[in-house]
Motif scaffolding. Sequence first.
Motif, PDB file in Angstrom:
ATOM      1  N   ALA A 206       0.661  -0.865   0.008  1.00 17.98           N
ATOM      2  CA  ALA A 206       0.555   0.116  -0.066  1.00 17.98           C
ATOM      3  C   ALA A 206       0.973   1.407   0.351  1.00 17.98           C
ATOM      4  O   ALA A 206       1.183   1.454   1.066  1.00 17.98           O
ATOM      5  CB  ALA A 206      -0.852  -0.116   1.372  1.00 17.98           C
ATOM      6  N   TRP A 207       1.260   2.307  -0.938  1.00 20.96           N
ATOM      7  CA  TRP A 207       1.760   3.215  -1.372  1.00 20.96           C
ATOM      8  C   TRP A 207       1.039   4.544  -1.024  1.00 20.96           C
ATOM      9  O   TRP A 207       0.148   5.174  -1.874  1.00 20.96           O
ATOM     10  CB  TRP A 207       1.864   3.511  -2.243  1.00 20.96           C
ATOM     11  CG  TRP A 207       3.164   2.139  -2.944  1.00 20.96           C
ATOM     12  CD1 TRP A 207       2.812   0.410  -3.680  1.00 20.96           C
ATOM     13  CD2 TRP A 207       4.389   1.960  -2.534  1.00 20.96           C
ATOM     14  NE1 TRP A 207       4.028  -0.220  -3.472  1.00 20.96           N
ATOM     15  CE2 TRP A 207       4.545   0.728  -3.002  1.00 20.96           C
ATOM     16  CE3 TRP A 207       5.102   3.144  -1.993  1.00 20.96           C
ATOM     17  CZ2 TRP A 207       5.659   0.427  -2.777  1.00 20.96           C
ATOM     18  CZ3 TRP A 207       6.632   2.484  -2.527  1.00 20.96           C
ATOM     19  CH2 TRP A 207       6.819   0.983  -2.226  1.00 20.96           C
ATOM     20  N   PHE A 208       1.008   5.340   0.318  1.00 22.91           N
ATOM     21  CA  PHE A 208       0.214   6.429   0.235  1.00 22.91           C
ATOM     22  C   PHE A 208       1.648   7.541   0.264  1.00 22.91           C
ATOM     23  O   PHE A 208       1.096   8.166   1.344  1.00 22.91           O
ATOM     24  CB  PHE A 208      -0.568   6.043   2.117  1.00 22.91           C
ATOM     25  CG  PHE A 208      -1.591   5.224   1.958  1.00 22.91           C
ATOM     26  CD1 PHE A 208      -2.790   5.622   1.701  1.00 22.91           C
ATOM     27  CD2 PHE A 208      -1.344   3.753   2.253  1.00 22.91           C
ATOM     28  CE1 PHE A 208      -4.001   4.856   1.721  1.00 22.91           C
ATOM     29  CE2 PHE A 208      -2.475   2.938   2.195  1.00 22.91           C
ATOM     30  CZ  PHE A 208      -3.599   4.177   1.562  1.00 22.91           C
ATOM     31  N   GLY A 209       2.438   7.445  -0.120  1.00 19.80           N
ATOM     32  CA  GLY A 209       3.587   8.696  -0.406  1.00 19.80           C
ATOM     33  C   GLY A 209       3.313  10.094  -0.602  1.00 19.80           C
ATOM     34  O   GLY A 209       2.231   9.856  -2.076  1.00 19.80           O
ATOM     35  N   VAL A 210       2.915  10.660  -0.294  1.00 23.17           N
ATOM     36  CA  VAL A 210       3.189  12.515  -0.528  1.00 23.17           C
ATOM     37  C   VAL A 210       1.647  12.383  -0.636  1.00 23.17           C
ATOM     38  O   VAL A 210       0.901  12.906  -1.138  1.00 23.17           O
ATOM     39  CB  VAL A 210       4.328  12.682  -1.891  1.00 23.17           C
ATOM     40  CG1 VAL A 210       4.476  14.358  -2.300  1.00 23.17           C
ATOM     41  CG2 VAL A 210       5.573  12.064  -2.526  1.00 23.17           C
ATOM     42  N   VAL A 211       0.877  11.859   0.310  1.00 25.15           N
ATOM     43  CA  VAL A 211      -0.644  11.691   0.346  1.00 25.15           C
ATOM     44  C   VAL A 211      -0.765  13.175   1.018  1.00 25.15           C
ATOM     45  O   VAL A 211      -0.059  13.057   2.131  1.00 25.15           O
ATOM     46  CB  VAL A 211      -1.082  10.379   0.312  1.00 25.15           C
ATOM     47  CG1 VAL A 211      -3.037  11.158   1.223  1.00 25.15           C
ATOM     48  CG2 VAL A 211      -1.134   9.553  -0.447  1.00 25.15           C
ATOM     49  N   THR A 212      -1.925  14.016   0.981  1.00 25.18           N
ATOM     50  CA  THR A 212      -3.021  14.885   1.862  1.00 25.18           C
ATOM     51  C   THR A 212      -4.088  14.187   2.353  1.00 25.18           C
ATOM     52  O   THR A 212      -5.033  14.462   1.487  1.00 25.18           O
ATOM     53  CB  THR A 212      -2.900  15.851   0.774  1.00 25.18           C
ATOM     54  OG1 THR A 212      -1.309  16.678   0.786  1.00 25.18           O
ATOM     55  CG2 THR A 212      -3.433  16.791   2.174  1.00 25.18           C
ATOM     56  N   PHE A 213      -3.877  14.524   3.788  1.00 21.92           N
ATOM     57  CA  PHE A 213      -4.930  14.106   4.325  1.00 21.92           C
ATOM     58  C   PHE A 213      -5.331  15.633   4.891  1.00 21.92           C
ATOM     59  O   PHE A 213      -5.091  16.087   5.605  1.00 21.92           O
ATOM     60  CB  PHE A 213      -4.586  13.072   5.253  1.00 21.92           C
ATOM     61  CG  PHE A 213      -5.050  11.557   4.597  1.00 21.92           C
ATOM     62  CD1 PHE A 213      -6.303  10.345   4.472  1.00 21.92           C
ATOM     63  CD2 PHE A 213      -3.438  10.597   4.878  1.00 21.92           C
ATOM     64  CE1 PHE A 213      -6.183   9.350   3.675  1.00 21.92           C
ATOM     65  CE2 PHE A 213      -3.668   9.708   4.458  1.00 21.92           C
ATOM     66  CZ  PHE A 213      -4.966   8.961   3.459  1.00 21.92           C
TER      67      PHE A 213
ATOM     68  N   ASP B  23       5.421   7.550   3.360  1.00 20.54           N
ATOM     69  CA  ASP B  23       6.463   8.236   3.580  1.00 20.54           C
ATOM     70  C   ASP B  23       5.967   9.902   3.337  1.00 20.54           C
ATOM     71  O   ASP B  23       5.430   9.767   2.105  1.00 20.54           O
ATOM     72  CB  ASP B  23       7.254   8.289   2.375  1.00 20.54           C
ATOM     73  CG  ASP B  23       7.988   7.470   2.782  1.00 20.54           C
ATOM     74  OD1 ASP B  23       8.464   6.447   4.002  1.00 20.54           O
ATOM     75  OD2 ASP B  23       8.882   6.352   1.916  1.00 20.54           O
ATOM     76  N   ALA B  24       6.252  11.287   3.360  1.00 23.12           N
ATOM     77  CA  ALA B  24       5.941  12.412   3.519  1.00 23.12           C
ATOM     78  C   ALA B  24       5.002  12.570   3.535  1.00 23.12           C
ATOM     79  O   ALA B  24       3.961  13.399   2.882  1.00 23.12           O
ATOM     80  CB  ALA B  24       6.936  12.578   1.720  1.00 23.12           C
ATOM     81  N   THR B  25       3.920  11.379   3.358  1.00 21.40           N
ATOM     82  CA  THR B  25       2.625  12.345   3.849  1.00 21.40           C
ATOM     83  C   THR B  25       2.195  12.999   5.095  1.00 21.40           C
ATOM     84  O   THR B  25       2.469  12.967   6.383  1.00 21.40           O
ATOM     85  CB  THR B  25       1.603  10.573   3.877  1.00 21.40           C
ATOM     86  OG1 THR B  25       2.280  10.065   2.800  1.00 21.40           O
ATOM     87  CG2 THR B  25       0.120  11.105   4.426  1.00 21.40           C
ATOM     88  N   ARG B  26       1.007  13.699   4.725  1.00 17.43           N
ATOM     89  CA  ARG B  26       1.121  14.999   5.386  1.00 17.43           C
ATOM     90  C   ARG B  26      -0.960  14.656   6.201  1.00 17.43           C
ATOM     91  O   ARG B  26      -2.127  14.118   5.327  1.00 17.43           O
ATOM     92  CB  ARG B  26       0.425  16.908   4.945  1.00 17.43           C
ATOM     93  CG  ARG B  26       1.973  17.030   4.210  1.00 17.43           C
ATOM     94  CD  ARG B  26       2.025  17.751   3.846  1.00 17.43           C
ATOM     95  NE  ARG B  26       1.346  19.335   4.907  1.00 17.43           N
ATOM     96  CZ  ARG B  26       2.661  19.123   5.673  1.00 17.43           C
ATOM     97  NH1 ARG B  26       3.962  19.181   5.765  1.00 17.43           N
ATOM     98  NH2 ARG B  26       3.051  20.657   6.327  1.00 17.43           N
TER      99      ARG B  26
ATOM    100  N   ALA C 180      -5.392  11.543  12.851  1.00 19.58           N
ATOM    101  CA  ALA C 180      -5.222  10.650  12.262  1.00 19.58           C
ATOM    102  C   ALA C 180      -5.216   9.158  13.014  1.00 19.58           C
ATOM    103  O   ALA C 180      -4.424   9.451  14.557  1.00 19.58           O
ATOM    104  CB  ALA C 180      -3.284  10.307  11.988  1.00 19.58           C
ATOM    105  N   ALA C 181      -6.021   8.249  13.505  1.00 19.31           N
ATOM    106  CA  ALA C 181      -6.442   7.524  13.572  1.00 19.31           C
ATOM    107  C   ALA C 181      -5.954   6.450  13.165  1.00 19.31           C
ATOM    108  O   ALA C 181      -5.972   5.069  12.135  1.00 19.31           O
ATOM    109  CB  ALA C 181      -7.800   6.969  13.898  1.00 19.31           C
TER     110      ALA C 181
ATOM    111  N   ALA D 178       6.921  12.133   7.171  1.00 22.25           N
ATOM    112  CA  ALA D 178       5.496  12.200   7.434  1.00 22.25           C
ATOM    113  C   ALA D 178       5.114  13.593   8.759  1.00 22.25           C
ATOM    114  O   ALA D 178       5.499  13.670   9.324  1.00 22.25           O
ATOM    115  CB  ALA D 178       4.427  10.835   7.082  1.00 22.25           C
ATOM    116  N   VAL D 179       3.773  14.208   8.160  1.00 20.79           N
ATOM    117  CA  VAL D 179       3.439  15.613   9.274  1.00 20.79           C
ATOM    118  C   VAL D 179       2.555  15.016   9.919  1.00 20.79           C
ATOM    119  O   VAL D 179       0.992  14.923   9.141  1.00 20.79           O
ATOM    120  CB  VAL D 179       3.662  16.661   8.268  1.00 20.79           C
ATOM    121  CG1 VAL D 179       3.181  17.166   9.332  1.00 20.79           C
ATOM    122  CG2 VAL D 179       5.352  16.579   7.524  1.00 20.79           C
TER     123      VAL D 179
END
Length: 126
Positions: free
Chosen positions: A50-57, A75-78, A83-84, A99-100
């Motif tokens: 599962a690749w959630f890299g550089v995703v913005t939530f 990686d690098a996800t905001r 976040a649960a 990740a931030v």
Amino acid sequence: MFSGNAGFSRAAFSGRALFDEAVFSGGVSLREAVFSGEAGFGGARFVGDAWFGVVTFAGSAWFSSATLAGSARFDATRFSGEAAFHRTAFTGGARFAGAVFSNSADFGGAVFSGDGLGDQRNSGWR
């Protein structure tokens, strides 16, 4: 159920995006996707990577009780909202490099196993 690989790279989800209890039988790429509202993956099952890299939530992101059996990369996800990851199982390993988390992040009861490093060059996802 999503059979085979599922690609949502650079997708824009407005409003609520609910994938609760979904089953992804292959790899999933949400690289550089933007979720402007709440994103729900509670109880979802990811069989492949599962690749959630550089995703913005922008809103809350729920992965509670999800199972990520392959390598999970955030990686690098905001994460701007909550976040649960409560009781989430990362059995293929997980990476959150860069990740931030701007709000609360709940990893209570989460299980981490596996190396999670994978080899992106051979995964078919870019």
